[in-house]
Design a protein around this motif. Structure first.
Motif, PDB file in Angstrom:
ATOM      1  N   PHE A   1      55.669  60.281  42.904  1.00 30.09           N
ATOM      2  CA  PHE A   1      54.407  60.646  42.990  1.00 30.09           C
ATOM      3  C   PHE A   1      53.291  59.830  43.814  1.00 30.09           C
ATOM      4  CE2 PHE A   1      54.769  59.389  38.712  1.00 30.09           C
ATOM      5  CZ  PHE A   1      54.048  58.325  38.585  1.00 30.09           C
ATOM      6  N   ALA A   2      52.334  59.955  44.257  1.00 31.00           N
ATOM      7  CA  ALA A   2      51.684  58.963  45.163  1.00 31.00           C
ATOM      8  C   ALA A   2      50.785  58.085  44.378  1.00 31.00           C
ATOM      9  CB  ALA A   2      50.482  59.600  45.941  1.00 31.00           C
TER      10      ALA A   2
ATOM     11  N   LEU B   1      52.635  36.367  51.444  1.00 22.93           N
ATOM     12  CA  LEU B   1      51.419  37.234  51.174  1.00 22.93           C
ATOM     13  C   LEU B   1      51.140  37.131  49.653  1.00 22.93           C
ATOM     14  CD1 LEU B   1      49.918  39.919  52.330  1.00 22.93           C
ATOM     15  CD2 LEU B   1      51.828  41.200  51.807  1.00 22.93           C
ATOM     16  N   VAL B   2      49.800  37.593  49.668  1.00 21.12           N
ATOM     17  CA  VAL B   2      49.101  37.682  48.166  1.00 21.12           C
ATOM     18  C   VAL B   2      48.779  39.035  48.036  1.00 21.12           C
ATOM     19  CG1 VAL B   2      47.379  36.829  46.683  1.00 21.12           C
ATOM     20  CG2 VAL B   2      48.748  35.123  48.004  1.00 21.12           C
ATOM     21  N   ILE B   3      49.100  39.810  47.131  1.00 23.82           N
ATOM     22  CA  ILE B   3      48.690  41.048  46.666  1.00 23.82           C
ATOM     23  C   ILE B   3      47.771  41.057  45.649  1.00 23.82           C
ATOM     24  CG2 ILE B   3      49.367  43.586  46.529  1.00 23.82           C
ATOM     25  CD1 ILE B   3      51.700  42.953  48.109  1.00 23.82           C
ATOM     26  N   GLU B   4      46.732  41.548  45.656  1.00 23.02           N
ATOM     27  CA  GLU B   4      46.035  41.917  44.421  1.00 23.02           C
ATOM     28  C   GLU B   4      45.631  43.339  44.199  1.00 23.02           C
ATOM     29  OE1 GLU B   4      41.686  40.708  42.159  1.00 23.02           O
ATOM     30  OE2 GLU B   4      42.287  39.903  44.416  1.00 23.02           O
ATOM     31  N   ALA B   5      46.095  43.727  43.143  1.00 25.82           N
ATOM     32  CA  ALA B   5      46.290  45.470  42.850  1.00 25.82           C
ATOM     33  C   ALA B   5      45.900  45.548  41.358  1.00 25.82           C
ATOM     34  CB  ALA B   5      47.525  46.227  43.250  1.00 25.82           C
ATOM     35  N   ALA B   6      44.885  46.952  40.918  1.00 27.28           N
ATOM     36  CA  ALA B   6      44.469  47.008  39.734  1.00 27.28           C
ATOM     37  C   ALA B   6      45.693  47.639  38.904  1.00 27.28           C
ATOM     38  CB  ALA B   6      43.509  48.267  39.841  1.00 27.28           C
TER      39      ALA B   6
ATOM     40  N   ILE C   1      48.859  50.844  51.251  1.00 24.97           N
ATOM     41  CA  ILE C   1      48.742  49.570  51.938  1.00 24.97           C
ATOM     42  C   ILE C   1      49.907  49.073  52.023  1.00 24.97           C
ATOM     43  CG2 ILE C   1      46.337  48.890  50.974  1.00 24.97           C
ATOM     44  CD1 ILE C   1      47.936  46.719  49.026  1.00 24.97           C
ATOM     45  N   LEU C   2      51.261  50.076  51.784  1.00 22.31           N
ATOM     46  CA  LEU C   2      52.496  49.442  52.119  1.00 22.31           C
ATOM     47  C   LEU C   2      52.798  49.175  53.677  1.00 22.31           C
ATOM     48  CD1 LEU C   2      54.779  51.588  49.779  1.00 22.31           C
ATOM     49  CD2 LEU C   2      54.279  49.333  49.395  1.00 22.31           C
ATOM     50  N   PRO C   3      52.367  50.151  54.484  1.00 19.42           N
ATOM     51  CA  PRO C   3      52.584  49.685  55.668  1.00 19.42           C
ATOM     52  C   PRO C   3      51.734  48.215  56.253  1.00 19.42           C
ATOM     53  CG  PRO C   3      51.829  51.929  55.686  1.00 19.42           C
ATOM     54  CD  PRO C   3      51.731  51.185  54.199  1.00 19.42           C
ATOM     55  N   ALA C   4      50.696  47.981  55.826  1.00 18.87           N
ATOM     56  CA  ALA C   4      50.054  46.753  56.021  1.00 18.87           C
ATOM     57  C   ALA C   4      50.955  45.618  55.289  1.00 18.87           C
ATOM     58  CB  ALA C   4      48.410  46.713  55.344  1.00 18.87           C
TER      59      ALA C   4
ATOM     60  N   MET D   1      45.911  38.007  52.487  1.00 23.26           N
ATOM     61  CA  MET D   1      45.661  38.715  51.119  1.00 23.26           C
ATOM     62  C   MET D   1      45.465  40.141  51.408  1.00 23.26           C
ATOM     63  SD  MET D   1      43.111  36.022  49.396  1.00 23.26           S
ATOM     64  CE  MET D   1      41.894  35.784  50.537  1.00 23.26           C
ATOM     65  N   LEU D   2      45.975  41.006  50.522  1.00 15.77           N
ATOM     66  CA  LEU D   2      45.923  42.441  50.668  1.00 15.77           C
ATOM     67  C   LEU D   2      45.413  42.749  49.406  1.00 15.77           C
ATOM     68  CD1 LEU D   2      48.748  43.695  52.916  1.00 15.77           C
ATOM     69  CD2 LEU D   2      46.445  43.462  53.609  1.00 15.77           C
ATOM     70  N   ARG D   3      44.584  43.946  49.292  1.00 12.70           N
ATOM     71  CA  ARG D   3      44.059  44.357  47.981  1.00 12.70           C
ATOM     72  C   ARG D   3      44.175  45.945  47.993  1.00 12.70           C
ATOM     73  NH1 ARG D   3      40.905  42.936  43.580  1.00 12.70           N
ATOM     74  NH2 ARG D   3      39.534  44.817  42.626  1.00 12.70           N
ATOM     75  N   SER D   4      44.678  46.349  46.819  1.00  8.65           N
ATOM     76  CA  SER D   4      44.709  47.593  46.535  1.00  8.65           C
ATOM     77  C   SER D   4      43.746  48.028  45.405  1.00  8.65           C
ATOM     78  CB  SER D   4      46.006  48.134  46.092  1.00  8.65           C
ATOM     79  OG  SER D   4      45.879  49.428  45.484  1.00  8.65           O
ATOM     80  N   GLU D   5      42.627  48.833  45.809  1.00  7.97           N
ATOM     81  CA  GLU D   5      41.499  49.055  44.606  1.00  7.97           C
ATOM     82  C   GLU D   5      41.976  50.080  43.540  1.00  7.97           C
ATOM     83  OE1 GLU D   5      38.930  47.504  44.453  1.00  7.97           O
ATOM     84  OE2 GLU D   5      38.876  46.943  46.756  1.00  7.97           O
ATOM     85  N   GLY D   6      43.052  50.626  43.821  1.00  7.40           N
ATOM     86  CA  GLY D   6      43.625  51.543  42.675  1.00  7.40           C
ATOM     87  C   GLY D   6      42.719  52.585  42.376  1.00  7.40           C
ATOM     88  N   ARG D   7      43.070  53.521  41.439  1.00  7.58           N
ATOM     89  CA  ARG D   7      42.064  54.502  41.185  1.00  7.58           C
ATOM     90  C   ARG D   7      41.573  54.689  39.664  1.00  7.58           C
ATOM     91  NH1 ARG D   7      46.911  58.377  42.343  1.00  7.58           N
ATOM     92  NH2 ARG D   7      47.773  58.583  40.543  1.00  7.58           N
ATOM     93  N   LEU D   8      40.759  53.918  39.489  1.00  6.96           N
ATOM     94  CA  LEU D   8      40.035  53.728  37.866  1.00  6.96           C
ATOM     95  C   LEU D   8      38.984  54.659  37.680  1.00  6.96           C
ATOM     96  CD1 LEU D   8      41.115  51.905  35.420  1.00  6.96           C
ATOM     97  CD2 LEU D   8      39.072  50.599  35.980  1.00  6.96           C
ATOM     98  N   PHE D   9      39.262  55.503  36.667  1.00  5.56           N
ATOM     99  CA  PHE D   9      38.151  56.442  36.346  1.00  5.56           C
ATOM    100  C   PHE D   9      36.992  55.793  35.300  1.00  5.56           C
ATOM    101  CE2 PHE D   9      41.628  59.005  37.453  1.00  5.56           C
ATOM    102  CZ  PHE D   9      41.122  60.293  37.904  1.00  5.56           C
TER     103      PHE D   9
END
Length: 778
Positions: A9-10, A30-35, A16-19, A177-185
């Motif tokens: 599932f997504a 590379l530095v990745i920040e993800a929630a 941001i995988l292509p990036a 640096m790349l960041r994934s905001e995620g989905r936080l309710f």
């Protein structure tokens, strides 16, 4: 064996995988920040399989994370673990010849770098959850950066949920640096006021609050450790049953099957009691509420044992936010913090890296085996404190961890002390017993026995037995001879600075110079190694929980460089005597002592004189005679003699107070001689001669003029008052009647004869008619 691929599932990270791939195609770092819950652990590593041809290592801070991540990724690839995807942790490895993506714990990479400094065949390394800043993680990053100098194509990816990304990016040469905001309710966060209830009772109360409504979803509770989890399970059993929930625990010591039950989808509502392993390393679907104790067991080390310890501490704001985020992944969530909002505001923003608060001996050992001269040869993200580095180097030097010995020790996943124990036990033919002892001491198993040999004979828990097997495989240990002394000598080899000697009762003296207290009954032996020691804030002395017997001659055989002989003098209080003491010391601990040999005369005299001053010189000389001499010296205007020097001369050739018993006259004579005998007798004579021919004593008192006393008839014919001292001071003359009572005192005899004698004469004639009282005494 191939299985049907799980439909992936997504996840937020997918965007941001292509990036990520594009960035790594251009630059190696590379530095990745993800929630939390963004999917970075399970989606980023397999995405790299098409980018590089070699192996990909993914470093996880915990064993449970490595296992679960490998299973999840393998399932999404439609494979079993051991195919393309594998994992390796402390006690377990699942991989195969086709394995290219390997999830490992941080220490595994360190040991691999020791054996293969170039990481042959590895094209990418991913450091996951790097914000936890474990010691091995910092070492891995530093060594990988160093390796890139010779292998510039090596990819390094650093990932985290709450990382200070800019600092890591700068450290890696200003990498992207790349960041994934995620989905936080939306989260509803509630802080609880201070409560006197136990932590388990507070958790129960929190569960009651969260289960009052009809909301669905699991409740995730963060607790410091397994002990607190067990207490909370008992406390929450009833309230969970009423709410239709099953109670599960989640921590690193569970079996893979037990861990799978916690993280697998379930129609039943779960009350999950977890350590901080669920904070970032493991994602649990369906969690809608979090109870945060605000506590965690933080890795540190015991300065006594040098072994890792876990101390309960308050978590940082970053950890608190990450814990809260676990409740808002699939819908609005609720967070109940068992501490006040003011408490939260006062917490640190981030947890301190282990490298600035932990023992560095194991890290130092790894660098030695790699051929690095020291910490200065490594470019660290955060440099270790110099005092900690110095302690680590000193310990390893004491263990003999250089050259071949360091290489042997590095083979074992143990702290250096215990690795040295195993190596020595192998050499002495008791390798199997050494592996068991090291496993028990390393696993944290708490034995009710306080003696090592007795504890080894008891049953052991699963962790100890598992580690014993692993150590036995590495050492190729076989059951050898039953030799307690050989095992204990091996224990001593690993703990040369933990030697102690039984003092009195439950107290022991330590080779470091301090003292400690034994837990339980004192052992039947005098010399020991303190193996398990804990500092206590509520009591002044540390507590020794486990000891091992040693013999004092072993210290001489194993560590002659730590031994020294000291000759000194001692005061025997009861006999009041100076004794010569020959002492054999192991560091600061007395191993052997002999007394009452003949001391050197000069040193004995100095100590005896010192003790005379302590008890008071008047014990050895009449107080009045000493006071008289001091007053004479004052009247004579002479500098007082050095009493200590005089006493030293008096005591030469003597050893005890008994020998000074009849030394009063000698002391007075020596003091007079030191003051200048001829000058003293001239300026302050002890007596004066009267006209009658009689010598009368001159009395001296400090602060008063000297005086003489005799019968009035003895002064007949004396018209001038006797004078003494440099100022020729007249003495006070006490004129006595025949009954030796003073009839007059004067400093002017001439005036007395002229003015007062006639009246005194009449009175004396009346009272003493038989005595001659001439009108003009001559």
């Amino acid at each position: 064996m191939t299985q049907k691929a799980a439909v992936p599932f997504a996840l937020p990270i997918d965007e941001i995988l292509p990036a990520i791939l594009s960035s790594l195609a251009r630059t190696p770092n590379l530095v990745i920040e993800a929630a939390p819950g963004a999917g970075k652990t399970t989606r980023v590593p397999p995405a790299l399989l098409g980018l590089v041809q070699g192996e990909i290592l993914v470093l996880e801070p915990r064993r449970i994370a490595a296992r679960l991540a490998a299973r999840r990724v393998a399932a999404e690839l439609g494979e079993e673990v051991g195919g393309t995807v594998g994992y390796q942790v402390r006690f377990e490895e699942v991989s195969g010849p086709r394995t290219r993506l390997r999830f490992v714990t941080e220490g595994i990479l360190t040991r691999r770098l020791i054996g293969d400094p170039t990481l042959k065949g590895v094209d990418a390394v991913v450091l996951d959850e790097f914000h936890e800043r474990h010691l091995d993680g910092d070492l891995a990053l530093a060594l990988l950066k160093r390796l890139q100098v010779s292998r510039p194509e090596l990819r390094i990816v650093v990932m985290s949920a709450t990382l200070e990304a800019a600092a890591v990016s700068e450290y890696l040469g200003g990498c992207p640096m790349l960041r994934s905001e995620g989905r936080l309710f939306e989260l509803a966060v509630r802080h609880m006021p201070y409560s006197p209830l136990t932590l388990a009772a507070q958790v129960r109360h929190g569960v009651e609050l969260l289960t009052k409504d009809e909301s669905s979803g699991h409740i995730l509770v963060f607790l410091p450790g397994a002990a607190e989890i067990r207490k909370a399970m008992r406390e929450c059993e009833t309230v969970a049953r009423k709410a239709g929930m099953i109670v599960l625990q989640l921590h690193g010591d569970l079996t893979p099957a037990e861990q799978d039950r916690v993280v697998s989808p379930s129609a039943e509502r779960k009350l999950i009691l977890a350590t901080n392993v669920a904070e970032s390393s493991v994602t649990i679907d369906g969690v809608s509420a979090v109870i945060d104790s605000g506590l965690a067991r933080v890795a540190s080390y015991s300065p006594w044992t040098g072994l890792p310890t876990l101390a309960v501490s308050r978590v940082s704001k970053a950890s608190a936010r990450q814990r809260a985020g676990r409740a808002g992944r699939t819908g609005p969530g609720r967070v109940l913090r068992l501490y006040s909002e003011e408490d939260y505001r006062q917490r640190a923003d981030h947890d301190a890296p282990e490298i600035v608060r932990s023992d560095l001996a194991q890290l130092c050992l790894a660098l030695r085996v790699m051929g690095l001269a020291g910490f200065d040869e490594i470019d660290w993200l955060d440099a270790p404190p110099p005092p900690a580095v110095e302690r680590a180097e000193k310990l390893l030097d004491g263990l003999g961890a250089v050259g071949a010995m360091a290489e042997k020790m590095s083979r074992y996943p143990l702290p250096p002390r215990l690795a040295r124990l195993v190596v020595e036990s192998q050499a002495r033919g008791v390798g199997a017993q050494g592996c068991l002892a090291a496993a028990m001491l390393s696993s944290g198993e708490r034995s009710p026995q306080h003696d090592l040999l007795t504890a080894l004979e008891a049953e052991h828990d699963g962790r100890t037995l598992q580690l014993q097997k692993q150590l036995g495989r590495i050492a190729h240990a076989k059951e050898g001879r039953d030799d307690d002394d050989a095992l204990l000598l091996s224990v001593l080899s690993g703990h040369p600075d933990r030697v102690a000697r039984l003092r009195a009762g439950s107290q022991v003296l330590l080779s470091s110079g301090g003292s400690a207290e034994l837990d339980g009954e004192p052992p039947p032996y005098e010399f020991m190694v303190a193996l398990e020691v804990e500092d206590r804030t509520e009591k002044p002395l540390p507590l020794i929980r486990m000891t091992a017997r040693i013999e004092p001659e072993w210290l001489i055989d194993l560590f002659p460089e730590r031994m020294r002989e000291v000759s000194s003098l001692s005061w025997h209080r009861t006999a009041e005597r100076v004794e010569a003491v020959e002492t054999l010391l192991y560091e600061e601990l007395i191993v052997q002592e002999s007394r009452d040999s003949m001391p050197a005369p000069e040193a004995a005299a100095a100590l005896l004189a010192e003790k005379m001053l302590e008890v008071g010189v008047t014990r050895f000389v009449e107080e009045a005679a000493l006071a008289d001499l001091n007053a004479r010296i004052e009247v004579a205007g002479i500098t007082p003699p050095d009493l200590s020097a005089v006493l030293n001369d008096l005591c030469f050739g003597k050893r005890s107070f008994a020998e000074l018993k009849n030394s009063s006259a000698d002391l007075l004579a020596m003091l007079e001689q030191a003051a200048g005998q001829s000058k003293l007798r001239e300026a302050a004579p002890t007596s004066v001669k009267l006209p009658s021919g009689r010598q009368t004593k001159v009395h001296y008192e400090t602060g008063k003029p000297p005086w003489i006393a005799s019968r009035l008839q003895d002064f007949f014919g004396m018209t001038e008052t006797p004078r003494i001292g440099p100022g020729r001071t007249p003495v006070v003359v006490h004129l006595l009647a025949p009954n030796h009572r003073a009839v007059q005192t004067t400093t002017d005899l001439e005036g007395f004869w002229t003015r007062l004698y006639p009246q005194v004469r009449r009175e004396l004639m009346r009272r003493y008619p038989r005595h001659a009282w001439p009108e003009r005494p001559e």
